[in-house]
Design an enzyme around this catalytic site. Sequence first.
Site: not given
Ligand code: MRU
Length: 338
Positions: A50-52, A87, A181, A222, A233
């Site tokens: 996870r994480g963009a 996603r 997270q 994201d 998020k």
């Molecule tokens: O649902 P997630 O855990 O993938 O969401 C991630 C986020 O919202 C992060 O803040 C975002 O991807 C920034 S990343 C470095």
Amino acid sequence: MPTPHDLCPVTWDGDAVRYLDQRRLPHDVRHERARSVEEIEAAIKTLAVRGAPAIGVFGAYGVALLRDLIADDEAFRAAAQRVREARPTAVNLAWAVDRVLAASNMLAEAKEIHREQIAMDEAMADAGLDLIPKNARILTHCNTGPIATAGGGTALGVIVAAQRAGKKPHVFVDETRPLLQGARLTYFELQQAGIDATLQVDGAAAIAMQRQHIDLVIVGADRIARNGDTANKIGTYGLAVLAAHHGIPFYVAAPRSTFDFAMRSGDEIHIEERAPEEVTAFGGTPVAPTGAAVYNPAFDVTPGHLVTAFITEYGVVKPPYAETIAALELRPRFSALI
Ligand code: MRU
């Protein structure tokens, strides 16, 4: 104590894409190997990866792997599309898959995307450093560190740079409901980096701004529209409103690949909604009454006018966003600058 290598969220592994199963952190550091479209898609959908930016890197390697595995062009395109759509909110995933699909050597392109991410994260950390005062008390949300980017991190990368520069930041970490997270990943990464931190429930952000002398908020993103509207998020929008009310700067750290220049405003951003069980149960134990109706958007959209500045690998981008984000689009490819 796991080493940074143990915590690398995504690596190419010859005949598979190796990933850190983020659902098990921080108490269990376990890597898995994805070797099929089903495994790649499931790892993204279940938030094992996870994480963009990290899902972008993972999707890129995944598509390169599928090209090797699937000889039939039509079947390969369909599989790549499944990965691309695993996603919907983070633009980095579609952006990375499209880049790999357009390349003559898909694996080389995926490796290049990964290499660039590491360099972009370093540049973002440098760019954001001046915005962090000495002894800053910083509030952050979700997880934006190395685990979330496959590099040094976005918002958390800036905080780590401040620590390395001797600024001694103290970070207030929103636990980040419903999947924690912040509690599981951000607090863990801050501990690893030796940075002072305090964990709080998301609902404590308002009183933290009122009574804990928060100097700034910094988060990742994201997807960012041309006018600066920012999907991140769930809970981020509320933080931005609170920060404006308290006169606290609200920064978003994100690479250019998180900007969606095709979108004029955040109204166009597709917000992923996730399973009700993420809200009705806690750690697998049901807590809400059976049959409770649930609204579970994974992201929200912060209006651009609430963002003090974006921290990018090209430098700090300030309002008026209609002009400065348009200028960002025209900058040369980052790889040409490194
Ligand atoms: O649902 P997630 O855990 O993938 O969401 C991630 C986020 O919202 C992060 O803040 C975002 O991807 C920034 S990343 C470095």
